[in-house]
Design a protein around this motif. Structure first.
Motif, PDB file in Angstrom:
ATOM      1  N   ALA A   1       1.233  -0.914   0.222  1.00 32.12           N
ATOM      2  CA  ALA A   1      -0.048   0.235  -0.177  1.00 32.12           C
ATOM      3  C   ALA A   1       1.343   1.577  -0.350  1.00 32.12           C
ATOM      4  CB  ALA A   1      -1.114  -0.109   1.626  1.00 32.12           C
ATOM      5  N   VAL A   2       0.639   2.330  -0.924  1.00 28.44           N
ATOM      6  CA  VAL A   2       0.958   3.741  -0.324  1.00 28.44           C
ATOM      7  C   VAL A   2      -0.210   4.572   0.084  1.00 28.44           C
ATOM      8  CG1 VAL A   2       2.013   5.444  -1.860  1.00 28.44           C
ATOM      9  CG2 VAL A   2       2.194   2.953  -2.613  1.00 28.44           C
ATOM     10  N   ALA A   3      -0.211   5.021   0.647  1.00 31.27           N
ATOM     11  CA  ALA A   3      -0.960   5.292   1.844  1.00 31.27           C
ATOM     12  C   ALA A   3      -0.040   7.237   2.476  1.00 31.27           C
ATOM     13  CB  ALA A   3      -1.007   4.417   3.245  1.00 31.27           C
ATOM     14  N   SER A   4      -1.182   7.835   2.969  1.00 37.96           N
ATOM     15  CA  SER A   4      -0.570   9.017   3.358  1.00 37.96           C
ATOM     16  C   SER A   4      -1.534   9.507   4.493  1.00 37.96           C
ATOM     17  CB  SER A   4      -1.080  10.307   2.459  1.00 37.96           C
ATOM     18  OG  SER A   4      -2.038  10.244   1.782  1.00 37.96           O
ATOM     19  N   GLY A   5      -0.990  10.262   5.591  1.00 43.48           N
ATOM     20  CA  GLY A   5      -2.026  11.012   6.565  1.00 43.48           C
ATOM     21  C   GLY A   5      -3.429  11.946   6.295  1.00 43.48           C
TER      22      GLY A   5
ATOM     23  N   MET B   1     -13.039  -4.028  -7.184  1.00 45.83           N
ATOM     24  CA  MET B   1     -12.042  -4.097  -8.331  1.00 45.83           C
ATOM     25  C   MET B   1     -10.792  -5.131  -7.526  1.00 45.83           C
ATOM     26  SD  MET B   1     -13.016  -0.328  -7.800  1.00 45.83           S
ATOM     27  CE  MET B   1     -11.014   0.424  -7.533  1.00 45.83           C
ATOM     28  N   THR B   2     -10.664  -5.967  -6.068  1.00 45.69           N
ATOM     29  CA  THR B   2      -9.711  -6.597  -5.928  1.00 45.69           C
ATOM     30  C   THR B   2      -9.632  -7.605  -6.371  1.00 45.69           C
ATOM     31  OG1 THR B   2     -10.810  -7.186  -3.726  1.00 45.69           O
ATOM     32  CG2 THR B   2      -8.647  -5.586  -3.813  1.00 45.69           C
ATOM     33  N   ARG B   3     -10.896  -9.017  -5.759  1.00 41.99           N
ATOM     34  CA  ARG B   3     -11.639 -10.235  -5.920  1.00 41.99           C
ATOM     35  C   ARG B   3     -11.551 -10.662  -7.409  1.00 41.99           C
ATOM     36  NH1 ARG B   3      -9.261 -11.686  -0.965  1.00 41.99           N
ATOM     37  NH2 ARG B   3     -10.349 -10.103   0.307  1.00 41.99           N
ATOM     38  N   GLY B   4     -12.258  -9.340  -7.698  1.00 37.34           N
ATOM     39  CA  GLY B   4     -13.801  -9.782  -8.786  1.00 37.34           C
ATOM     40  C   GLY B   4     -12.372  -9.148 -10.156  1.00 37.34           C
ATOM     41  N   VAL B   5     -11.548  -9.094 -10.578  1.00 34.09           N
ATOM     42  CA  VAL B   5     -10.639  -8.901 -10.847  1.00 34.09           C
ATOM     43  C   VAL B   5      -9.929  -9.994 -11.742  1.00 34.09           C
ATOM     44  CG1 VAL B   5      -8.296  -6.872 -11.575  1.00 34.09           C
ATOM     45  CG2 VAL B   5     -10.495  -5.951 -11.283  1.00 34.09           C
ATOM     46  N   ALA B   6      -9.387 -10.317 -12.637  1.00 30.37           N
ATOM     47  CA  ALA B   6      -8.270 -11.113 -13.038  1.00 30.37           C
ATOM     48  C   ALA B   6      -6.923 -10.236 -13.452  1.00 30.37           C
ATOM     49  CB  ALA B   6      -8.682 -11.460 -14.653  1.00 30.37           C
ATOM     50  N   TRP B   7      -6.392 -10.059 -12.363  1.00 31.30           N
ATOM     51  CA  TRP B   7      -5.246  -9.461 -11.920  1.00 31.30           C
ATOM     52  C   TRP B   7      -3.857 -10.744 -13.360  1.00 31.30           C
ATOM     53  CZ3 TRP B   7      -4.104  -4.560 -11.259  1.00 31.30           C
ATOM     54  CH2 TRP B   7      -5.672  -4.068 -10.189  1.00 31.30           C
ATOM     55  N   GLY B   8      -4.040 -12.121 -13.124  1.00 27.61           N
ATOM     56  CA  GLY B   8      -2.997 -12.716 -13.341  1.00 27.61           C
ATOM     57  C   GLY B   8      -2.476 -13.237 -12.449  1.00 27.61           C
ATOM     58  N   ASP B   9      -0.823 -13.051 -13.626  1.00 26.75           N
ATOM     59  CA  ASP B   9      -0.018 -12.889 -12.380  1.00 26.75           C
ATOM     60  C   ASP B   9       0.828 -12.125 -11.583  1.00 26.75           C
ATOM     61  OD1 ASP B   9       0.122 -16.364 -11.641  1.00 26.75           O
ATOM     62  OD2 ASP B   9       1.406 -16.771 -13.042  1.00 26.75           O
ATOM     63  N   LEU B  10       1.122 -11.831 -10.622  1.00 27.28           N
ATOM     64  CA  LEU B  10       1.838 -10.214 -10.006  1.00 27.28           C
ATOM     65  C   LEU B  10       2.845 -10.340  -9.554  1.00 27.28           C
ATOM     66  CD1 LEU B  10      -1.160  -7.763  -9.774  1.00 27.28           C
ATOM     67  CD2 LEU B  10       0.077  -8.186 -12.031  1.00 27.28           C
ATOM     68  N   ASP B  11       3.534 -10.320  -9.847  1.00 28.19           N
ATOM     69  CA  ASP B  11       4.601  -9.666  -8.552  1.00 28.19           C
ATOM     70  C   ASP B  11       4.517  -8.888  -7.231  1.00 28.19           C
ATOM     71  OD1 ASP B  11       6.788 -11.575  -9.794  1.00 28.19           O
ATOM     72  OD2 ASP B  11       7.297 -10.068 -11.304  1.00 28.19           O
ATOM     73  N   ILE B  12       4.388  -8.582  -8.204  1.00 27.43           N
ATOM     74  CA  ILE B  12       3.657  -7.179  -7.046  1.00 27.43           C
ATOM     75  C   ILE B  12       1.973  -6.099  -7.005  1.00 27.43           C
ATOM     76  CG2 ILE B  12       5.045  -4.884  -7.861  1.00 27.43           C
ATOM     77  CD1 ILE B  12       5.640  -5.117  -5.020  1.00 27.43           C
ATOM     78  N   LEU B  13       1.315  -6.129  -6.302  1.00 27.82           N
ATOM     79  CA  LEU B  13       0.127  -5.272  -6.685  1.00 27.82           C
ATOM     80  C   LEU B  13      -0.091  -4.102  -5.752  1.00 27.82           C
ATOM     81  CD1 LEU B  13      -2.646  -4.890  -8.055  1.00 27.82           C
ATOM     82  CD2 LEU B  13      -4.182  -6.099  -5.967  1.00 27.82           C
ATOM     83  N   VAL B  14       0.491  -2.621  -7.087  1.00 31.41           N
ATOM     84  CA  VAL B  14       0.093  -1.306  -5.482  1.00 31.41           C
ATOM     85  C   VAL B  14      -0.625  -1.194  -5.069  1.00 31.41           C
ATOM     86  CG1 VAL B  14       1.946   0.567  -5.881  1.00 31.41           C
ATOM     87  CG2 VAL B  14       3.193  -0.892  -6.813  1.00 31.41           C
ATOM     88  N   VAL B  15      -1.213  -0.370  -3.934  1.00 32.62           N
ATOM     89  CA  VAL B  15      -2.141  -0.134  -3.981  1.00 32.62           C
ATOM     90  C   VAL B  15      -2.541   1.555  -3.176  1.00 32.62           C
ATOM     91  CG1 VAL B  15      -5.013  -0.246  -2.334  1.00 32.62           C
ATOM     92  CG2 VAL B  15      -2.759  -2.332  -3.078  1.00 32.62           C
ATOM     93  N   ASP B  16      -3.023   2.272  -3.925  1.00 34.07           N
ATOM     94  CA  ASP B  16      -2.954   3.177  -4.058  1.00 34.07           C
ATOM     95  C   ASP B  16      -4.374   3.743  -3.220  1.00 34.07           C
ATOM     96  OD1 ASP B  16      -3.016   6.561  -3.778  1.00 34.07           O
ATOM     97  OD2 ASP B  16      -3.361   6.343  -6.109  1.00 34.07           O
ATOM     98  N   MET B  17      -3.845   3.918  -1.810  1.00 40.68           N
ATOM     99  CA  MET B  17      -4.571   3.993  -0.701  1.00 40.68           C
ATOM    100  C   MET B  17      -5.672   5.521  -0.601  1.00 40.68           C
ATOM    101  SD  MET B  17      -4.583   1.086   1.693  1.00 40.68           S
ATOM    102  CE  MET B  17      -5.226   1.296   3.079  1.00 40.68           C
ATOM    103  N   PRO B  18      -6.509   5.145  -0.397  1.00 47.09           N
ATOM    104  CA  PRO B  18      -7.805   6.774  -0.008  1.00 47.09           C
ATOM    105  C   PRO B  18      -6.445   7.428   1.210  1.00 47.09           C
ATOM    106  CG  PRO B  18      -9.053   4.751   0.677  1.00 47.09           C
ATOM    107  CD  PRO B  18      -7.267   4.495  -0.070  1.00 47.09           C
ATOM    108  N   PRO B  19      -6.620   8.624   1.334  1.00 45.09           N
ATOM    109  CA  PRO B  19      -6.466   9.184   1.765  1.00 45.09           C
ATOM    110  C   PRO B  19      -6.398   8.904   3.333  1.00 45.09           C
ATOM    111  CG  PRO B  19      -7.683  10.562   0.956  1.00 45.09           C
ATOM    112  CD  PRO B  19      -7.456   9.612   0.546  1.00 45.09           C
ATOM    113  N   GLY B  20      -6.010   9.737   4.475  1.00 45.21           N
ATOM    114  CA  GLY B  20      -6.156   9.009   5.732  1.00 45.21           C
ATOM    115  C   GLY B  20      -5.841   8.042   6.719  1.00 45.21           C
ATOM    116  N   THR B  21      -6.397   7.963   8.080  1.00 50.45           N
ATOM    117  CA  THR B  21      -6.075   6.566   8.515  1.00 50.45           C
ATOM    118  C   THR B  21      -7.449   5.920   9.551  1.00 50.45           C
ATOM    119  OG1 THR B  21      -5.437   7.773  10.453  1.00 50.45           O
ATOM    120  CG2 THR B  21      -3.831   7.427   8.710  1.00 50.45           C
ATOM    121  N   GLY B  22      -8.688   6.041   8.625  1.00 46.70           N
ATOM    122  CA  GLY B  22      -9.339   6.226   9.413  1.00 46.70           C
ATOM    123  C   GLY B  22     -10.436   4.199   9.290  1.00 46.70           C
TER     124      GLY B  22
END
Ligand code: ADP
Length: 260
Positions: A22-26, A118-139
């Motif tokens: 995840a890429v997160a921010s406050g 948008m996660t389990r309903g997606v045919a991602w195929g084989d991935l070394d890494i999935l980068v997640v652009d998180m919603p801003p904040g920490t709730g």
């Protein structure tokens, strides 16, 4: 190949996906999406990994613009959405699914069910890494995404400003609560480089994130300046790591990607 799962208590939760980061921010507006996009593109191109990018920022999706993607994803025979690809990265965003001008007024449970699709309903195929652009904040939303996706690790983006740092601290505590290892802090908008004379000014203060990283016993992964070309290349959908691969900024992003 690199593996982050060694850090993770449970291991990632999507079939075929080795690691989810995840890429997160406050708070919003600190450059979280810009960082997520450039890291994903650097991981795919400079590091030659199979990379996916999930735009989990439901209320302010920026991946379609930043990755120059539009249109709706196709659906596979087993009724999964096929991610839309550009710059070597397979992407999924709510921006592909709802009209750009339609205000999204969903409540919490709807957001979570959209994220589930948008996660389990997606045919991602084989991935070394999935980068997640998180919603801003920490709730709650962030907490729940971190748990459901069983993240391998999280990166926290912050500007050097004190207030943003306080929020970054809160973010760090949130990930600790759900036992997601924090891979490190990235400082964005560290200084302003004048496009005319190239001189540096430390508009938001100097060295704040590095100090906090030390205090919180976290890795400091790098600093990205406030630079006109970062913004303009993002707006054009051609991330700076590709638009100017030999620039200092592209090297800084690639450096972070390689350190992960
Ligand atoms: P967030 O995801 O934290 O809300 P974004 O990545 O969307 O933030 O960035 C907000 C705005 O600031 C965007 O217009 C983006 O292009 C710009 N921006 C982000 N980082 C930089 C930077 N280092 N230099 C110049 N502009 C930047």
């Amino acid at each position: 190949t690199r593996r982050y799962s060694a850090h993770a208590p449970k291991g990632p939760s999507l079939d075929g996906v080795k690691d989810i980061i995840a890429v997160a921010s406050g708070k919003g507006g600190v450059g979280k999406s810009t960082t997520a996009v450039n890291l994903a593109v650097a991981l795919a191109n400079a590091c030659q990994l199979k990379v996916g990018l999930l735009d989990a920022d439901i209320y302010g999706p920026s991946v379609p613009t930043m990755m120059n993607l539009q249109g709706k994803p196709e659906v596979s025979k087993d009724m999964k959405m096929i991610p839309v690809e550009n710059h070597g990265v397979r992407c999924m965003s709510i921006g592909f699914l709802v009209d750009k001008d339609a205000p999204i007024v969903w409540r919490g449970p709807m957001v979570m069910s959209a994220l589930e699709k948008m996660t389990r309903g997606v045919a991602w195929g084989d991935l070394d890494i999935l980068v997640v652009d998180m919603p801003p904040g920490t709730g709650d939303a962030q907490l729940s995404i971190s748990q459901r996706l069983q993240l391998s690790g999280a990166l926290i983006v912050s500007t050097p400003q004190d207030i943003a740092l306080i929020d970054a601290r809160r973010g760090a505590n949130m990930f600790r609560k759900v036992e997601v290892p924090i891979l490190g802090l990235i400082e964005n908008m560290s200084w302003f480089k004048c496009p005319h004379c190239g001189e540096k000014s430390y508009i938001f203060g100097d060295g704040g994130v590095q100090r906090t990283a030390k205090e919180l016993d976290m890795k400091f992964l790098g600093e990205i300046p406030l630079e006109l070309d970062i913004r303009s290349s993002s707006d054009e959908g051609n991330p700076i790591v590709l638009a100017a691969p030999n620039s200092g900024v592209a090297k800084a992003y690639t450096d972070v990607a390689e350190k992960l």
